[in-house]
Enzyme design. Structure first.
Site, mmCIF file in Angstrom:
data_model
loop_
_atom_site.group_PDB
_atom_site.id
_atom_site.type_symbol
_atom_site.label_atom_id
_atom_site.label_comp_id
_atom_site.label_asym_id
_atom_site.label_seq_id
_atom_site.Cartn_x
_atom_site.Cartn_y
_atom_site.Cartn_z
ATOM 1 N N GLN A 251 0.825 -1.207 0.000
ATOM 2 C CA GLN A 251 0.000 0.000 0.000
ATOM 3 C C GLN A 251 0.856 1.252 0.000
ATOM 4 O O GLN A 251 0.577 2.220 -0.706
ATOM 5 C CB GLN A 251 -0.923 0.008 1.222
ATOM 6 C CG GLN A 251 -2.027 -1.022 1.159
ATOM 7 C CD GLN A 251 -2.837 -0.907 -0.124
ATOM 8 O OE1 GLN A 251 -3.397 0.139 -0.418
ATOM 9 N NE2 GLN A 251 -2.890 -1.986 -0.881
ATOM 10 N N HIS A 320 -8.899 -1.293 2.925
ATOM 11 C CA HIS A 320 -8.518 -2.711 2.888
ATOM 12 C C HIS A 320 -8.208 -3.164 4.313
ATOM 13 O O HIS A 320 -7.424 -2.508 5.003
ATOM 14 C CB HIS A 320 -7.259 -2.932 2.045
ATOM 15 C CG HIS A 320 -7.338 -2.367 0.666
ATOM 16 N ND1 HIS A 320 -6.695 -1.203 0.290
ATOM 17 C CD2 HIS A 320 -7.985 -2.808 -0.434
ATOM 18 C CE1 HIS A 320 -6.932 -0.952 -0.982
ATOM 19 N NE2 HIS A 320 -7.719 -1.894 -1.448
#
Length: 421
Positions: A251, A320
């Site tokens: 990420q 997420h």
């Protein structure tokens, strides 16, 4: 844990700044310029911001098939696998029409129809995202949208990334324009001499794209206001440090504003994390971006138990959420706020980005408290159907007139009385 919760809230609000307010002023000027000058504004703004003049604006359709044919075979197969899985999942989302017959014979219903035109925004800039093409085009196609209009910034050579074009060809997108940023959103919302006005705009982008979507909402529908990407990992003693580190980095490498958060019940894992991250950053091709994101928006919290970790996660409402724990299913059942939940050690978030099937366009910046993923329904609208007969109106008419009279709406009541009289 209150200090950790406060830090999580600060991370969720990381885009709310004076910079955003200044950007909103610039976006408003861009929207007005495109609205009044059309294609000429798109040419001038693209040359100013991207360094190329996109003349013509539209990518010739033959370039899409050529891009597909020039794509290496292994990448073609990967794209086809992703496309097949995404289509399969989204076809299962299609809502059914509703038809009900009431006690007096009245007929009530709801029917779904696709919008006529959808605009798909595919980012460029730091990277190109063929996965975004599939994740936006597939639900629109499954919904039955007849005209898909894709906009994406040109590269320094004035061309659109070959793999993006290949993915568009695979997904059945034929109309692509070389324009990005707020000016592309303006073109989709207002229309220009070349780019048609659409009904729905979907797709993530930078701050200027997001602010432009916010500004034109109401004139067109939008999917969401996408912020920087984020992952929150809940891990226990069973988690592998290298795996957790890789998922946090996955990420952080997106953007300097990306957030990577670990909530763990394992002191050993928390201690191992800095070294595991540092080792994987050696020689990393996006090390500068990744380090900045981790320094600014990375967080490791040692929690007394998984229940505490779940409560902190819900407070953050992550885009997420990975559950790298011994028993992920019961923990997932306790989670209320998350865009997507990835269960177990064998489910890295990357599979959701590319080919698991569910959409990867997810709510960010805490909006998973009230929003969900891009879906087939994003490109549909529903219409209510109501058909009364005389018996139904006679049975309910007195209540209608009473309610209308209570609101002082004389003709509302009369429209019923005159039928019954």
């Amino acid at each position: 844990m209150e200090q950790a919760g406060a830090r999580l809230e600060a991370i969720a609000q990381r885009t709310e700044s004076g910079q955003s307010r200044e950007a909103a002023v610039r976006v408003d000027a861009i929207l007005q310029q495109v609205q009044h000058q059309g294609d000429a504004a798109l040419m001038e703004l693209t040359e100013r911001f991207d360094g190329v003049r996109p003349d013509p604006l539209q990518v010739p359709r033959e370039q899409l098939e050529a891009a597909w044919n020039a794509t290496p075979g292994d990448l073609q197969e990967a794209l086809k696998l992703a496309h097949r899985r995404i289509v399969d999942f989204h076809q299962r989302q299609k809502p059914a029409d509703l038809a009900v017959t009431g006690v007096h014979g009245e007929r009530l219903g709801r029917r779904w129809r696709p919008v006529e035109r959808a605009g798909l925004y595919v980012p460029g800039g730091r990277a190109s995202y063929p996965s975004t093409v599939l994740m936006n085009a597939v639900p629109a196609k499954v919904a039955g949208v007849q005209r898909l209009v894709m906009v994406t910034p040109p590269g320094p050579d004035g061309r659109v990334n070959q793999t993006v074009l290949a993915a568009a060809h695979l997904a059945g997108v034929e109309e692509i324009y070389r324009v990005g940023g707020a000016q592309a959103i303006a073109a989709l919302a207002y229309g220009t001499e070349t780019i048609p006005r659409v009904d729905v705009i979907s797709g993530p982008g930078n701050l200027y794209v997001t602010l432009a979507k916010k500004a034109v909402y109401g004139r067109v529908a939008i999917d969401s206001l996408a912020g920087p990407s984020e992952v929150l990992v809940i891990a226990d003693h069973t988690a592998v440090a290298d795996h957790v580190a890789a998922d946090l980095l996955a990420q952080a490498e997106h953007d300097p504003l990306a957030a990577a958060i670990l909530l763990t019940t394992s002191a050993e894992l928390a201690r191992a994390m800095p070294a595991a991250i540092a080792a994987q950053l050696e020689g990393h091709p996006r090390a500068t971006i990744t380090r900045q994101a981790l320094n600014d928006w990375g967080l490791i919290v040692l929690c007394p138990d998984l229940s505490t970790a779940a409560r902190l996660s819900d407070r953050f409402a992550p885009e997420h959420l990975e559950l790298q724990v011994e028993r992920p299913e019961p923990l997932a059942d306790s989670i209320q706020n998350a865009g997507a939940i990835f269960l177990g050690a064998w489910t890295p978030e990357a599979v959701g980005d590319y080919l698991a099937g569910p959409n990867h366009t997810l709510p960010t910046s805490g909006t998973a408290r009230f929003a969900g993923a891009l879906s087939v329904e994003t490109f549909l609208r529903h219409t209510s159907l109501i058909q009364f007969n005389r018996q139904a109106l006679e049975a309910t008419g007195q209540a209608v007139t009473t309610l209308a009279d209570s609101e002082g709406l004389h003709s509302h009541a009369e429209s019923v009385r005159r039928r019954l009289d």
